[in-house]
Scaffold this active site. Structure first.
Site, PDB file in Angstrom:
ATOM      1  N   SER A  47       7.202  15.971  36.864  1.00 45.21           N
ATOM      2  CA  SER A  47       7.073  16.827  35.669  1.00 45.21           C
ATOM      3  C   SER A  47       7.502  16.070  34.420  1.00 45.21           C
ATOM      4  CB  SER A  47       7.855  18.138  35.831  1.00 45.21           C
ATOM      5  OG  SER A  47       9.157  17.958  36.311  1.00 45.21           O
ATOM      6  N   SER A  65      13.297   8.249  42.187  1.00 48.82           N
ATOM      7  CA  SER A  65      14.650   8.556  41.693  1.00 48.82           C
ATOM      8  C   SER A  65      15.481   9.313  42.721  1.00 48.82           C
ATOM      9  CB  SER A  65      14.576   9.357  40.390  1.00 48.82           C
ATOM     10  OG  SER A  65      13.904  10.585  40.587  1.00 48.82           O
ATOM     11  N   LYS A  73      14.356  12.683  43.936  1.00 54.29           N
ATOM     12  CA  LYS A  73      14.148  14.127  43.779  1.00 54.29           C
ATOM     13  C   LYS A  73      13.950  14.836  45.119  1.00 54.29           C
ATOM     14  CE  LYS A  73      10.538  13.576  41.249  1.00 54.29           C
ATOM     15  NZ  LYS A  73      10.555  12.097  41.367  1.00 54.29           N
TER      16      LYS A  73
END
EC number: 2.7.1.25
Length: 199
Positions: A108, A38, A40
């Site tokens: 996470s 994505s 991060k």
């Protein structure tokens, strides 16, 4: 092995507020969460580089890097993922106490784990940054070829394929990396930091 007993918290002579005053800026954790691919790590490092350029105390805790050392004993079962995030939360708390702005880049995937980390911090010190990118786009990027391996059954318990990702309900910041450039995303994060008087 039993838990440690007969231990007492030792109060430090220098406080977080002392360090922030010396640094000339606040401290916090920017907790980047989102699917693999994505963006991060890219965003965390871009924010960190801009903070450094401006003379601020910063650091990046990256998921892959941490698993090379501190968390090398953990796998990817649900229990190990939870312990991975618990340890990182405690480390991030130490960085924030040291007066730094720390960016963490971890999938996470579970809300409960992120909520437990948030509970470690004082109000305003934990900033959840949801790096929102559609699964199809993450798979198209697949920089580490992890989705391809997961689809072939070579990786088990892979988030987004055979293990769930629970998106944040009320993150402080949401970044749509399929729509924004890295520069625009960094700008959005800095606007938030300014608004909250962290920098």
């Amino acid at each position: 092995m039993g838990k440690a007993t007969n231990i007492v918290w030792h109060k430090a002579a220098v406080t977080k507020q002392d360090r922030q005053l010396q640094n000339g800026h606040g401290s916090c954790v920017l907790w980047f969460t989102g699917l693999s691919g994505s963006g991060k790590s890219t965003l965390a490092n871009a924010v960190s580089a801009e903070l450094y350029r401006r003379g601020m105390n910063e650091y990046v805790l990256d998921g892959d890097n941490i698993r090379h050392g501190l968390n090398r004993d953990l796998g990817f079962s649900e229990a190990d993922r939870t312990e991975n995030i618990r340890r990182i939360g405690e480390v991030a708390k130490l960085f924030v106490d040291s007066g730094m702005i720390v960016a963490t880049a971890f999938i996470s995937p579970f809300r409960s784990d992120r909520d437990q980390v948030r509970a470690l911090f004082e109000e305003g010190d934990f900033i959840e940054v949801f790096v929102d990118c559609p699964l199809a786009e993450c798979e198209r990027r697949d920089p580490k070829q992890l989705y391809a391996k997961a689809r072939r059954g070579e990786i088990k318990d892979f988030t987004g394929i055979d293990s769930p990702y629970e998106p944040p309900v009320q993150p402080e910041i949401t970044i749509h990396t399929d729509l924004l450039s890295v520069e625009k995303a960094v700008e959005q994060i800095f606007v938030y930091l300014y608004r909250k008087n962290i920098i």
